[in-house]
Motif scaffolding. Structure first.
Motif, PDB file in Angstrom:
ATOM      1  N   GLY A 221       0.897  -1.267   0.028  1.00  0.00           N
ATOM      2  CA  GLY A 221       0.041  -0.132   0.074  1.00  0.00           C
ATOM      3  C   GLY A 221       0.815   1.342   0.103  1.00  0.00           C
ATOM      4  N   GLY A 222       2.200   1.123  -0.148  1.00  0.00           N
ATOM      5  CA  GLY A 222       2.875   2.314  -0.302  1.00  0.00           C
ATOM      6  C   GLY A 222       3.285   2.997  -1.788  1.00  0.00           C
ATOM      7  N   ALA A 241       5.857   1.666   3.714  1.00  0.00           N
ATOM      8  CA  ALA A 241       7.008   1.469   2.858  1.00  0.00           C
ATOM      9  C   ALA A 241       7.928   0.582   3.990  1.00  0.00           C
ATOM     10  N   GLN A 242       8.154   1.200   4.936  1.00  0.00           N
ATOM     11  CA  GLN A 242       8.989   0.513   6.118  1.00  0.00           C
ATOM     12  C   GLN A 242       8.777  -0.870   6.223  1.00  0.00           C
ATOM     13  N   LYS A 243       7.488  -1.244   6.139  1.00  0.00           N
ATOM     14  CA  LYS A 243       7.081  -2.702   6.202  1.00  0.00           C
ATOM     15  C   LYS A 243       7.674  -3.476   5.260  1.00  0.00           C
ATOM     16  N   SER A 244       7.532  -2.715   3.953  1.00  0.00           N
ATOM     17  CA  SER A 244       8.074  -3.553   2.769  1.00  0.00           C
ATOM     18  C   SER A 244       9.588  -3.604   2.786  1.00  0.00           C
ATOM     19  N   LEU A 248      11.960  -7.046   2.710  1.00  0.00           N
ATOM     20  CA  LEU A 248      12.891  -7.263   1.730  1.00  0.00           C
ATOM     21  C   LEU A 248      14.402  -7.594   2.436  1.00  0.00           C
ATOM     22  N   GLN A 249      14.514  -6.775   3.580  1.00  0.00           N
ATOM     23  CA  GLN A 249      15.726  -7.329   4.209  1.00  0.00           C
ATOM     24  C   GLN A 249      15.819  -8.593   4.854  1.00  0.00           C
ATOM     25  N   ALA A 250      14.533  -8.938   5.093  1.00  0.00           N
ATOM     26  CA  ALA A 250      14.449 -10.363   5.928  1.00  0.00           C
ATOM     27  C   ALA A 250      14.750 -11.518   4.661  1.00  0.00           C
ATOM     28  N   TYR A 304       5.450 -21.104 -12.787  1.00  0.00           N
ATOM     29  CA  TYR A 304       5.384 -19.820 -12.715  1.00  0.00           C
ATOM     30  C   TYR A 304       4.501 -19.352 -11.530  1.00  0.00           C
ATOM     31  N   PHE A 305       4.389 -18.117 -10.863  1.00  0.00           N
ATOM     32  CA  PHE A 305       3.337 -17.631 -10.233  1.00  0.00           C
ATOM     33  C   PHE A 305       3.498 -16.117  -9.971  1.00  0.00           C
ATOM     34  N   GLY A 306       2.417 -15.447  -9.659  1.00  0.00           N
ATOM     35  CA  GLY A 306       2.402 -14.101  -9.785  1.00  0.00           C
ATOM     36  C   GLY A 306       2.820 -13.409  -8.451  1.00  0.00           C
ATOM     37  N   PHE A 307       3.238 -12.283  -8.303  1.00  0.00           N
ATOM     38  CA  PHE A 307       3.679 -11.700  -7.323  1.00  0.00           C
ATOM     39  C   PHE A 307       2.541 -11.569  -5.979  1.00  0.00           C
ATOM     40  N   PRO A 308       2.745 -12.382  -4.807  1.00  0.00           N
ATOM     41  CA  PRO A 308       1.755 -12.592  -4.001  1.00  0.00           C
ATOM     42  C   PRO A 308       1.356 -11.300  -3.096  1.00  0.00           C
ATOM     43  N   PRO A 309      -0.023 -11.575  -2.724  1.00  0.00           N
ATOM     44  CA  PRO A 309      -0.294 -10.253  -1.756  1.00  0.00           C
ATOM     45  C   PRO A 309       0.146 -10.234  -0.538  1.00  0.00           C
ATOM     46  N   ALA A 310      -0.145  -9.288   0.070  1.00  0.00           N
ATOM     47  CA  ALA A 310       0.287  -8.828   1.653  1.00  0.00           C
ATOM     48  C   ALA A 310      -0.470  -9.814   2.490  1.00  0.00           C
TER      49      ALA A 310
END
Length: 435
Positions: A221-222, A241-244, A248-250, A304-310
């Motif tokens: 949602g950012g 954004a910070q959650k995203s 990523l860093q995880a 293949y798979f699409g980008f997953p939801p939150a």
């Protein structure tokens, strides 16, 4: 997207396309507006069309030229094929004069906001419904609009989906992830299961690949930046954004060794480690299939798979690259140009993007021509759900300064997301809000 081998370099250029010569463009075209040519212009003449190299197939161009000339006796349509390198500076000069301007132009989608804002393009709002209306790719409509009006219509697009190794997933006991958290867990499990393979990445995700990384931002949602009144605010410090960034860093900490990759050429070839058993999945385009070891494909080891939801039941929202198409505000043949635009958004031409080039057409009503197979279906869905970069006239300057590139490189290296986000937001705001 285009299945040709030239596409990666083309897309790299397109991604940063608006950066060069922008200050001059603002000055040269700033007083243009839709008043550059009075009325609808000549009823006949030679229509000059600038398309970019490899964007439109020869079959599609032939059909457009022949059909236009048949429907408009006494008029001709001439293509002047351009290359991405240096195109902004070339447009800066051409669009500023009625004597030099092409009538119809293709623009990279991240370039479009600048040209819309400086008055270089004709207002197409009254044509929006006949060009496709609500079926037009929304993220490209947003980038082709300014102050509530559409100046550049969606031409075509491509968006990333995940390629994965079915055999490596099965060996590690991993299922296709259905949420971002499951994606992180899958990457971590795959990383651990293949620890004996040097440089193995559960997921291949270089920090330099910021147009991949922003899928996490958008899906949470950012936004990179948003407009609040007349002011642009950077979005990397927001909770979304910070959650995203934490997600990523995880991944980079436990599920990937590729976060520190900073060479853009290496990053643009994720199929290389995929083919050599050095990664179990990568986030790529449909045309990457041709670069995957066909032995893996024929052995049914590629899925293949699409980008997953939150969260379960949601929708993943990647970035879509592509182009918009517009009419020059200085054109003296706007009526003819609008007739050509009607043909560009007709079924025959739109479907040619899919059948001849592998792109998702700007009018999603015709996207089924790409195919009904899983890869095509997922690619179309990714474009449909995509989010774009900010529709700000100075966004090209932000890309040119590599503010976002450098930010995600630092994230991939494990740097502090809070302090770096604050600095990146401040840098974006300074550029986005300058006159």
């Amino acid at each position: 997207m285009d299945l040709s081998t030239s596409t990666p370099s083309r897309r790299t250029v397109l991604g940063m396309g608006g950066a060069l010569g922008l200050a001059g463009l603002l000055a040269a075209c700033g007083s243009g507006g839709s008043s550059g040519a009075s009325g609808g212009g000549s009823s006949s003449g030679n229509l000059r069309v600038w398309f970019m190299k490899d964007s439109v197939s020869q079959k599609g161009m032939d059909w457009l030229k022949q059909t236009f000339e048949q429907q408009n006796p006494g008029s001709t349509l001439t293509y002047e094929i351009q290359v991405w390198d240096g195109i902004v500076a070339k447009l800066q000069t051409a669009l500023a004069s009625a004597d030099s301007t092409p009538d119809i132009i293709e623009l990279g989608n991240t370039q479009a906001p600048t040209f819309c804002a400086v008055g270089a393009l004709e207002d197409l709002s009254d044509m929006k419904s006949e060009l496709g209306g609500d079926d037009l790719t929304k993220s490209l409509v947003d980038l082709g609009s300014y102050d509530g009006k559409m100046y550049a219509a969606p031409f075509y697009a491509g968006s990333r989906i995940f390629f994965y190794r079915k055999d490596l997933f099965a060996a590690a006991g991993v299922q296709v992830p259905t949420t971002i958290d499951e994606l992180t867990a899958a990457a971590t499990t795959l990383q651990q299961a293949n620890a004996s393979t040097a440089n193995f990445s559960g997921i291949y995700l270089p920090g330099i690949s910021w147009q991949s990384c922003i899928a996490w931002l958008f899906t949470n949602g950012g936004l990179l930046a948003s407009q609040q009144g007349d002011t642009w605010k950077g979005g990397l410090s927001t909770p979304e954004a910070q959650k995203s960034l934490q997600q990523l860093q995880a991944i980079w900490k436990t599920g990937s060794t590729s976060g520190t990759v900073t060479d853009s050429t290496t990053a643009s070839q994720p199929f290389v480690p995929f083919n050599t058993n050095e990664t179990a999945m990568f986030f790529g385009f449909n045309w990457h299939l041709k670069s995957i070891d066909q032995g893996l494909v024929s052995a049914d080891k590629v899925g293949y798979f699409g980008f997953p939801p939150a969260a379960a039941g949601g929708v993943g929202k990647p970035f879509a690259g592509g182009s918009n198409v517009a009419i020059s505000a200085k054109s003296s043949k706007k009526d003819l140009a609008k007739k050509a635009m009607q043909l560009i958004f007709s079924k025959d031409f739109q479907e040619a993007f899919a059948t001849e080039g592998g792109w998702v057409p700007g009018n999603l009503k015709y996207a089924s021509a790409l195919g009904s197979d899983e890869l095509s279906t997922l690619t179309t869905a990714a474009v449909k759900n995509s989010v774009g970069t900010p529709a700000a006239k100075n966004w090209a300057l932000v890309e040119g300064a590599k503010t976002v590139d450098d930010f995600y490189v630092a994230m991939g290296a494990g740097k502090d997301p809070v302090s770096l986000a604050a600095a990146a937001d401040a840098a974006m705001e300074k550029v986005l809000n300058q006159a």
